[in-house]
Scaffold this motif. Sequence first.
Motif, PDB file in Angstrom:
ATOM      1  N   UNK A  65      37.270  38.976  38.321  1.00  0.00           N
ATOM      2  CA  UNK A  65      36.337  39.397  39.379  1.00  0.00           C
ATOM      3  C   UNK A  65      35.695  38.188  40.070  1.00  0.00           C
ATOM      4  N   UNK A  66      35.376  37.158  39.296  1.00  0.00           N
ATOM      5  CA  UNK A  66      34.738  35.971  39.874  1.00  0.00           C
ATOM      6  C   UNK A  66      35.715  35.180  40.747  1.00  0.00           C
ATOM      7  N   UNK A  67      36.992  35.154  40.341  1.00  0.00           N
ATOM      8  CA  UNK A  67      37.986  34.369  41.072  1.00  0.00           C
ATOM      9  C   UNK A  67      38.564  35.105  42.275  1.00  0.00           C
ATOM     10  N   UNK A  68      38.518  36.430  42.255  1.00  0.00           N
ATOM     11  CA  UNK A  68      39.209  37.240  43.269  1.00  0.00           C
ATOM     12  C   UNK A  68      38.823  36.922  44.710  1.00  0.00           C
ATOM     13  N   UNK A 114      40.824  33.595  45.575  1.00  0.00           N
ATOM     14  CA  UNK A 114      42.150  33.334  45.021  1.00  0.00           C
ATOM     15  C   UNK A 114      43.034  34.575  45.081  1.00  0.00           C
ATOM     16  N   UNK A 115      44.319  34.325  45.107  1.00  0.00           N
ATOM     17  CA  UNK A 115      45.300  35.384  44.856  1.00  0.00           C
ATOM     18  C   UNK A 115      45.540  35.408  43.353  1.00  0.00           C
ATOM     19  N   UNK A 116      45.241  36.520  42.725  1.00  0.00           N
ATOM     20  CA  UNK A 116      45.286  36.596  41.277  1.00  0.00           C
ATOM     21  C   UNK A 116      46.633  37.079  40.754  1.00  0.00           C
ATOM     22  N   UNK A 117      47.084  36.435  39.687  1.00  0.00           N
ATOM     23  CA  UNK A 117      48.233  36.903  38.924  1.00  0.00           C
ATOM     24  C   UNK A 117      47.759  37.040  37.481  1.00  0.00           C
ATOM     25  N   UNK A 118      47.785  38.264  36.970  1.00  0.00           N
ATOM     26  CA  UNK A 118      47.300  38.550  35.624  1.00  0.00           C
ATOM     27  C   UNK A 118      48.476  38.843  34.704  1.00  0.00           C
ATOM     28  N   UNK A 150      45.392  47.270  34.105  1.00  0.00           N
ATOM     29  CA  UNK A 150      45.406  48.209  35.222  1.00  0.00           C
ATOM     30  C   UNK A 150      44.061  48.295  35.936  1.00  0.00           C
ATOM     31  N   UNK A 151      42.976  48.443  35.179  1.00  0.00           N
ATOM     32  CA  UNK A 151      41.668  48.608  35.798  1.00  0.00           C
ATOM     33  C   UNK A 151      41.230  47.407  36.612  1.00  0.00           C
ATOM     34  N   UNK A 152      41.299  46.224  36.015  1.00  0.00           N
ATOM     35  CA  UNK A 152      40.851  45.025  36.722  1.00  0.00           C
ATOM     36  C   UNK A 152      41.802  44.677  37.863  1.00  0.00           C
ATOM     37  N   UNK A 153      43.097  44.993  37.723  1.00  0.00           N
ATOM     38  CA  UNK A 153      44.044  44.746  38.810  1.00  0.00           C
ATOM     39  C   UNK A 153      43.728  45.628  40.010  1.00  0.00           C
ATOM     40  N   UNK A 154      43.412  46.881  39.757  1.00  0.00           N
ATOM     41  CA  UNK A 154      43.060  47.787  40.849  1.00  0.00           C
ATOM     42  C   UNK A 154      41.781  47.336  41.538  1.00  0.00           C
ATOM     43  N   UNK A 155      40.860  46.793  40.765  1.00  0.00           N
ATOM     44  CA  UNK A 155      39.571  46.348  41.299  1.00  0.00           C
ATOM     45  C   UNK A 155      39.688  45.073  42.113  1.00  0.00           C
ATOM     46  N   UNK A 156      40.593  44.191  41.724  1.00  0.00           N
ATOM     47  CA  UNK A 156      40.675  42.867  42.359  1.00  0.00           C
ATOM     48  C   UNK A 156      41.894  42.687  43.251  1.00  0.00           C
ATOM     49  N   UNK A 157      42.820  43.629  43.232  1.00  0.00           N
ATOM     50  CA  UNK A 157      44.047  43.482  44.016  1.00  0.00           C
ATOM     51  C   UNK A 157      45.033  42.501  43.422  1.00  0.00           C
ATOM     52  N   UNK A 158      44.924  42.258  42.128  1.00  0.00           N
ATOM     53  CA  UNK A 158      45.781  41.270  41.465  1.00  0.00           C
ATOM     54  C   UNK A 158      47.186  41.809  41.242  1.00  0.00           C
ATOM     55  N   UNK A 159      48.130  40.897  41.158  1.00  0.00           N
ATOM     56  CA  UNK A 159      49.490  41.232  40.716  1.00  0.00           C
ATOM     57  C   UNK A 159      49.526  41.091  39.205  1.00  0.00           C
TER      58      UNK A 159
END
Length: 234
Positions: free
Chosen positions: A21-24, A27-31, A40-49
């Motif tokens: 959440x802090x980096x989103x 940055x483009x996040x890759x988790x 799933x939850x944090x990816x939906x929240x941050x738009x991460x791959x």
Amino acid sequence: MTKPIAVIVGVGDGLSASLARKLAPDHRLVLAARTGARMAGVAAETGARTVAMDASDPAQMAALFDGLDAAPRVAIYNPSARVRSPLIELDPETVRKAVEVTAFGAFLMGQAAARAMLAAEPQDGTRGTILFTGASAGVKGFPQSASFAMGKFAQRGLAQSMARELHPQGIHVAWINIDGGIRNPSRPERIDPPGNPDAMLDPDAIADTYLHLIAQHRSAWTEEVAVRPWVERF
């Protein structure tokens, strides 16, 4: 301008979610984690791959970084494993796997991230930041925690070696000693006890320390830092 990539290996609903959440925003996040459900939850929240993978598998770690469309500016390693048991009762294969997750996986990510960063053009003289989530077990071994101490001591040594080699090449490497339990409202044992507020580490506050490390000027890079709650004895 395209946002830089930040890779977080080992993602759940605690510290790694706070980091995401802090980096989103910048940055483009890759988790990455062993199962997609945990992300799933944090990816939906941050738009991460998201990438489901075993961090201790060399081929899967290589595939994670080969799949990026640019060198990451940030790479964070969170996974660890422990087995609580008297030394003479430990199962060797269980210990082997715990050390592979905590230490060998950290090496794999550190190596893959460094390769990618060194191949990229520096920005303002730097190529990126590699951070390892440590613990007090990397500073002192506790009873019935041999496998965790082995893994965290190795991880800390890896970070020190990498820092001495890579700092002069523009890559900031640091190991964060998280000395204490991290608050997690979804786990009853991870909530501050009544009458003792902030007795556990706030994951958002820890994440702020990571962001500070990422933003540090190269003239004053931190190689190791400890965070602990105000009530912790050490």
